[in-house]
Enzyme design. Sequence first.
Site, short mmCIF file in Angstrom:
data_model
loop_
_atom_site.label_atom_id
_atom_site.label_comp_id
_atom_site.label_asym_id
_atom_site.label_seq_id
_atom_site.Cartn_x
_atom_site.Cartn_y
_atom_site.Cartn_z
N GLU A 1 -1.00 -2.14 -5.65
CA GLU A 1 -2.51 -1.97 -4.67
C GLU A 1 -3.22 -0.47 -4.98
O GLU A 1 -2.83 0.71 -4.28
CB GLU A 1 -2.12 -1.40 -3.40
CG GLU A 1 -1.92 -3.20 -2.80
CD GLU A 1 -2.16 -3.02 -0.83
OE1 GLU A 1 -2.85 -2.66 -0.47
OE2 GLU A 1 -1.62 -4.37 -0.75
N TRP B 1 0.74 -1.63 -0.23
CA TRP B 1 0.22 -0.15 0.41
C TRP B 1 1.00 1.48 0.18
O TRP B 1 0.36 2.32 -0.59
CB TRP B 1 -1.18 -0.10 1.29
CG TRP B 1 -1.74 1.29 1.17
CD1 TRP B 1 -1.60 1.79 1.80
CD2 TRP B 1 -2.53 1.34 0.32
NE1 TRP B 1 -2.80 3.17 1.73
CE2 TRP B 1 -3.11 3.08 0.52
CE3 TRP B 1 -3.18 0.93 -0.52
CZ2 TRP B 1 -4.42 3.50 -0.39
CZ3 TRP B 1 -4.67 1.42 -1.56
CH2 TRP B 1 -5.11 2.66 -1.35
#
Length: 201
Positions: free
Chosen positions: A136, A95
Amino acid sequence: RNNYTKNPKRVVCYLGTWSVYHKIDPFEIEDIDVHRCTHVNYGFAKIDEYKYTIQVFDPYQDDSANPWDKKGYQRFNNLRKVNPELTTMISLGGWYEGSEKYSDMARNPTYRKNFVDSVIAFLAKYDFDGLDLDWEFPGSRLGDPAVDATNFLELVRELKTAFEPHGYLLTAAMSPGKDKIDLAYHIKELNELFDFMNIMT
């Protein structure tokens, strides 16, 4: 290391290497239960935002280029000496890596080739069994182009083709959310390319 005849069930474990910096109860590579996991993914490597090549994320922790480095990759892959059936992978992204440079790399054929070539060299240099993609997420962050999903698919195709002569595994960490799936993935096509997909829950 990828023979599931005895135990066809996969237990895929991710190592968050920043855990070694926890002041209370740090988690070291040697703490991994290598008989519980069938596959272990080292999180994370990153992309160089100028050359679009795969890079060591934390040279002090991961690499063994200098005598003072902690040799994380080497120690991680040495877990196969404890369990010879263990598969060790490098996971790319996460992330906090963001999405923009992945979009930039995937949309440009030259950058994709640079990236794919660098991954082949990286896996050979550090002795990993394959790559786990943890972008992501394609097309799902503010400002990401709608073409991310198609570019992601093309990137995976090119990685798969490059991996086949070497026998490397190709997997991905995938969102379970329909809103992200609809934007990010051509599921039917990806299902034919990845060796397996890890659904984040």
